[in-house]
Design a protein around this motif. Sequence first.
Motif, mmCIF file in Angstrom:
data_model
loop_
_atom_site.group_PDB
_atom_site.id
_atom_site.type_symbol
_atom_site.label_atom_id
_atom_site.label_comp_id
_atom_site.label_asym_id
_atom_site.label_seq_id
_atom_site.Cartn_x
_atom_site.Cartn_y
_atom_site.Cartn_z
ATOM 1 N N ILE A 1 40.662 38.942 46.566
ATOM 2 C CA ILE A 1 39.728 38.796 45.450
ATOM 3 C C ILE A 1 39.928 37.421 44.819
ATOM 4 O O ILE A 1 41.057 37.049 44.476
ATOM 5 N N LEU A 2 38.852 36.687 44.668
ATOM 6 C CA LEU A 2 38.892 35.390 43.996
ATOM 7 C C LEU A 2 38.712 35.601 42.493
ATOM 8 O O LEU A 2 37.761 36.245 42.059
ATOM 9 N N LEU A 3 39.626 35.068 41.714
ATOM 10 C CA LEU A 3 39.577 35.229 40.263
ATOM 11 C C LEU A 3 39.523 33.869 39.589
ATOM 12 O O LEU A 3 40.348 32.988 39.857
ATOM 13 N N TRP B 1 50.136 38.106 34.927
ATOM 14 C CA TRP B 1 49.815 39.523 34.839
ATOM 15 C C TRP B 1 48.853 39.988 35.936
ATOM 16 O O TRP B 1 48.690 41.191 36.154
ATOM 17 N N LEU B 2 48.191 39.064 36.633
ATOM 18 C CA LEU B 2 47.172 39.467 37.601
ATOM 19 C C LEU B 2 47.723 40.301 38.759
ATOM 20 O O LEU B 2 47.115 41.320 39.125
ATOM 21 N N PRO B 3 48.862 39.944 39.370
ATOM 22 C CA PRO B 3 49.377 40.813 40.434
ATOM 23 C C PRO B 3 49.831 42.177 39.924
ATOM 24 O O PRO B 3 49.693 43.192 40.625
ATOM 25 N N GLU C 1 48.141 34.166 44.799
ATOM 26 C CA GLU C 1 48.368 32.742 44.996
ATOM 27 C C GLU C 1 47.388 31.942 44.148
ATOM 28 O O GLU C 1 46.195 32.276 44.091
ATOM 29 N N LEU C 2 47.875 30.892 43.509
ATOM 30 C CA LEU C 2 47.000 29.999 42.753
ATOM 31 C C LEU C 2 46.155 29.166 43.704
ATOM 32 O O LEU C 2 46.614 28.784 44.793
ATOM 33 N N LEU C 3 44.927 28.882 43.300
ATOM 34 C CA LEU C 3 44.134 27.912 44.039
ATOM 35 C C LEU C 3 44.775 26.534 43.891
ATOM 36 O O LEU C 3 45.354 26.224 42.845
ATOM 37 N N PRO C 4 44.682 25.697 44.913
ATOM 38 C CA PRO C 4 45.263 24.359 44.814
ATOM 39 C C PRO C 4 44.719 23.557 43.626
ATOM 40 O O PRO C 4 45.416 22.710 43.063
ATOM 41 N N ILE D 1 43.882 33.820 43.859
ATOM 42 C CA ILE D 1 43.456 34.805 44.840
ATOM 43 C C ILE D 1 44.486 35.916 44.863
ATOM 44 O O ILE D 1 45.689 35.661 44.978
ATOM 45 N N VAL D 2 44.017 37.138 44.728
ATOM 46 C CA VAL D 2 44.890 38.308 44.805
ATOM 47 C C VAL D 2 44.597 39.018 46.124
ATOM 48 O O VAL D 2 43.503 39.540 46.331
#
Length: 262
Positions: A71-73, A90-92, A131-134, A140-141
């Motif tokens: 999922i793109l956040l 907190w997202l994960p 993971e954070l976008l560059p 992205i979760v």
Amino acid sequence: MDLPSTAALVPRLEILEHAGSTNDELAIRAREDGGGWPDRSVVVTDDQRNGRGRLGRAWTTPPGASLAVSILLRPVTPSGRPLGLEAYGWLPLLAGAALASSLQDLGVPAGVKWPNDVLIGGRKVSGILSELLPTGDGAIVGTGVNLRQRADELPTDRSTSLALEGLADPDPDMVLAGYLRAFGRLYDAYLEASGDAEASGLRTTVTEHCVTLDSSVRVELPGGGTLTGTAERIDPDGRLVVRPSDGGAPVAVAAGDVTHVR
């Protein structure tokens, strides 16, 4: 793979016949066509061949036996202000609680081992990697859910699948749609509260689903060393607070590999 219910829940859904890593596939799409991939866009496959777990672990499953969904956040507050990176931690945890909740709705007694491994009866049915976008403007979760594996197809005897836990033929659309609905409810509340886990009720929800609390644990710390003790609570930053076995002061753990000690 047909996902009609899921398609109605997200702004964009791409179903891949196979993928090395859905996180990687979604990151490429977000980089090459950012405007075409809004917040909550999803990439999914039932044949992930080079998935990654936490701490660099490989994640591979037989084709058709599991779901890999990313999922793109791009989280923003109601006023349109992007959330600060401190709120991304907190997202994960949100994802783990959402999946556990959705599986409970299917009659599966799922819980979360901190921070976000989803367990059934102490065995792992799902792993989550964020993971954070560059570019630093989103995350992205990625979530892998074991659907139909037999016992001999699982990586360890500490793993399980929904089929082994009583869902004889888990429907990918039903499982994924339930997860995304639960994720959306928690994510909506979190954004509405401008990334405040307390005000949004997220910390309460994560705490309710966390089976690590009140357990004896061993934590392998990222910098080396081991912490053993009792998991007491999740603090306002999402950290696991452990009271050491030697009677020392409680330690807040931001990252680490947790084992429940029996």
